[in-house]
Design an enzyme around this catalytic site. Structure first.
Site, PDB file in Angstrom:
ATOM      1  N   LYS A  60       0.859  -1.177   0.000  1.00 23.23           N
ATOM      2  CA  LYS A  60       0.000   0.000   0.000  1.00 23.23           C
ATOM      3  C   LYS A  60       0.897   1.229   0.000  1.00 23.23           C
ATOM      4  O   LYS A  60       1.708   1.429   0.917  1.00 23.23           O
ATOM      5  CB  LYS A  60      -0.909   0.007   1.228  1.00 23.23           C
ATOM      6  CG  LYS A  60      -1.774   1.260   1.287  1.00 23.23           C
ATOM      7  CD  LYS A  60      -2.775   1.221   2.411  1.00 23.23           C
ATOM      8  CE  LYS A  60      -3.630   2.476   2.395  1.00 23.23           C
ATOM      9  NZ  LYS A  60      -4.616   2.483   3.481  1.00 23.23           N
ATOM     10  N   LYS A  69      -2.125  -1.575  -3.845  1.00 16.59           N
ATOM     11  CA  LYS A  69      -2.979  -0.390  -3.804  1.00 16.59           C
ATOM     12  C   LYS A  69      -2.147   0.867  -3.885  1.00 16.59           C
ATOM     13  O   LYS A  69      -1.195   0.976  -3.111  1.00 16.59           O
ATOM     14  CB  LYS A  69      -3.780  -0.424  -2.495  1.00 16.59           C
ATOM     15  CG  LYS A  69      -4.611   0.799  -2.226  1.00 16.59           C
ATOM     16  CD  LYS A  69      -5.229   0.701  -0.871  1.00 16.59           C
ATOM     17  CE  LYS A  69      -6.072   1.947  -0.662  1.00 16.59           C
ATOM     18  NZ  LYS A  69      -6.528   2.078   0.694  1.00 16.59           N
TER      19      LYS A  69
HETATM   20  C1  PBG Z   1      -7.660   3.587   5.451  1.00 13.10           C
HETATM   21  C2  PBG Z   1      -7.880   3.400   3.994  1.00 13.10           C
HETATM   22  C3  PBG Z   1      -7.645   4.318   2.962  1.00 13.10           C
HETATM   23  C4  PBG Z   1      -8.137   3.735   1.797  1.00 13.10           C
HETATM   24  C5  PBG Z   1      -8.614   2.467   2.147  1.00 13.10           C
HETATM   25  N1  PBG Z   1      -8.433   2.266   3.513  1.00 13.10           N
HETATM   26  C6  PBG Z   1      -7.113   5.704   2.999  1.00 13.10           C
HETATM   27  C7  PBG Z   1      -5.745   5.946   3.459  1.00 13.10           C
HETATM   28  O1  PBG Z   1      -4.941   5.045   3.654  1.00 13.10           O
HETATM   29  O2  PBG Z   1      -5.442   7.114   3.661  1.00 13.10           O
HETATM   30  C8  PBG Z   1      -8.166   4.381   0.443  1.00 13.10           C
HETATM   31  C9  PBG Z   1      -9.177   3.854  -0.514  1.00 13.10           C
HETATM   32  C10 PBG Z   1      -9.443   4.699  -1.709  1.00 13.10           C
HETATM   33  O3  PBG Z   1      -8.829   5.765  -1.931  1.00 13.10           O
HETATM   34  O4  PBG Z   1     -10.329   4.306  -2.466  1.00 13.10           O
HETATM   35  N2  PBG Z   1      -6.495   3.166   5.990  1.00 13.10           N
END
Ligand code: PBG
Length: 333
Positions: free
Chosen positions: A196, A256
């Site tokens: 991520k 992601k």
């Molecule tokens: C929370 C989380 C996020 C997303 C999914 N879970 C945001 C972040 O990490 O700031 C992003 C999902 C998206 O942008 O569609 N931890």
């Protein structure tokens, strides 16, 4: 020309093209992300046309619609009331909190639908970070992991099928696995946000949940998540995260965002035999919607092409806000 190979031979008719097609999309590839909040209203999200913050009963109906379109998994994100947010995000493991209630209600009405959850503190924290922020402004790893374990257990107890740690704390997959097993939830799976990235593509999501990092009573709050989410410059490091998550017991590995990180999906596919998921995030969705609204692109064609590219890169499943519309397009053919 005297050519031995003419690749166009197999592109000549729809039947021939279908015969040699390497990848296909199906509604069962999709995991549909949904936002839920307290109260009875259904609030559209500005930067994500077509997505809303659902009330509990609105959520039940929307999940029914997804089921009828052939979708078999949803992931839930809460918009938590400001009054419930604290420095340590303890609301995240309240068994009567919004997410556990939503899971129980969905399991009553749609028992066949698989439910994935998000494990991280950001929707529950005054600071908007995925972990606890110390008075020096450091996002604390081990202290956070023990809260995430409680969050995961509360979600499993409510009936979640797949727990999705999105926080990027070190060691959280192993710790969550152990916590679930100790409580008798050895059948509950972990879909880990393995690679991520600290990405600007999450902007619209943070608007949806009002969860962006923010100032909090004079504490120095890091303005981004780059001390725990991965550096967009790094590819090799994703392999390391993959090896760690596999060894800690992750059932599914996720990359992601997806579109700007197709190389990472491909590399994880080479590295691992576990299922790979791609998260087609909010900013990717917003860009398609914005261009489509202006009539600058063919929305259906661009969306399906994008989703297919994740499968070609090596993803088995795709988290996407396009899930319902894509499933409807695939059905109509
Ligand atoms: C929370 C989380 C996020 C997303 C999914 N879970 C945001 C972040 O990490 O700031 C992003 C999902 C998206 O942008 O569609 N931890």
């Amino acid at each position: 020309m005297e050519l031995t190979y003419r690749p166009r031979r197999l592109r000549r008719t729809p039947a021939l093209r279908a015969l040699v097609r390497e990848h296909q999309l199906a509604p069962t590839d999709f995991i549909y992300p949904l936002f839920v909040h307290e109260g009875t209203s259904i609030e559209p999200i500005g930067a994500m046309p077509g997505a809303s913050r659902w009330s509990l009963e609105g959520l039940v109906d929307e999940v029914g619609r997804a089921w009828d379109l052939g979708i078999r998994c949803v992931v839930l994100f809460p918009k938590v009331a400001d009054g419930l947010k604290t420095d340590d995000g303890a609301e995240c493991f309240n068994e009567h909190g919004l997410i556990p209630r939503a899971i129980r209600r969905l399991k009553e009405v749609h028992p066949g639908m698989a439910i994935m959850t998000d494990v991280a503190l950001d929707p529950y924290s005054c600071d908007g970070h995925d972990g606890i922020v110390s008075s020096e402004g450091v996002v604390l790893n081990d202290e956070t992991v023990s809260i995430l374990c409680q969050q995961a257990v509360a979600q499993a107890r409510a009936g979640a099928d797949l727990i999705g740690p999105s926080d990027m704390m070190d060691g959280r997959v192993g710790a969550i696995r152990e916590a679930l097993d100790e409580e008798g939830f050895e059948q509950v799976g972990i879909i880990s946000y393995t690679a991520k990235y600290a990405s600007a593509y999450y902007g619209p999501f943070r608007e949806a949940l009002d969860s962006a990092p923010r100032a909090n009573s004079g504490k120095p709050i890091p303005k981004d998540k780059s001390t725990y989410q991965m550096d967009p410059a790094n590819g090799r490091e994703a392999i390391l995260e993959c090896q760690l998550d596999e060894s800690e017991g992750a059932d599914i590995l996720m990359v992601k965002p997806a579109l700007a990180y197709l190389d990472i999906i491909y590399r994880l596919r080479q590295e691992s035999e576990q299922p790979i998921a791609a998260y087609n995030v909010s900013g990717e969705y917003a860009m398609v919607k914005a261009a489509a609204e202006r009539g600058w692109i063919d929305e259906r064609a661009v969306t399906l092409e994008t989703l297919l590219s994740f499968k070609r890169a090596g993803a088995d499943l795709i988290l996407t806000y396009h899930a319902c519309e894509a499933a409807a397009w695939l059905r109509r053919g």
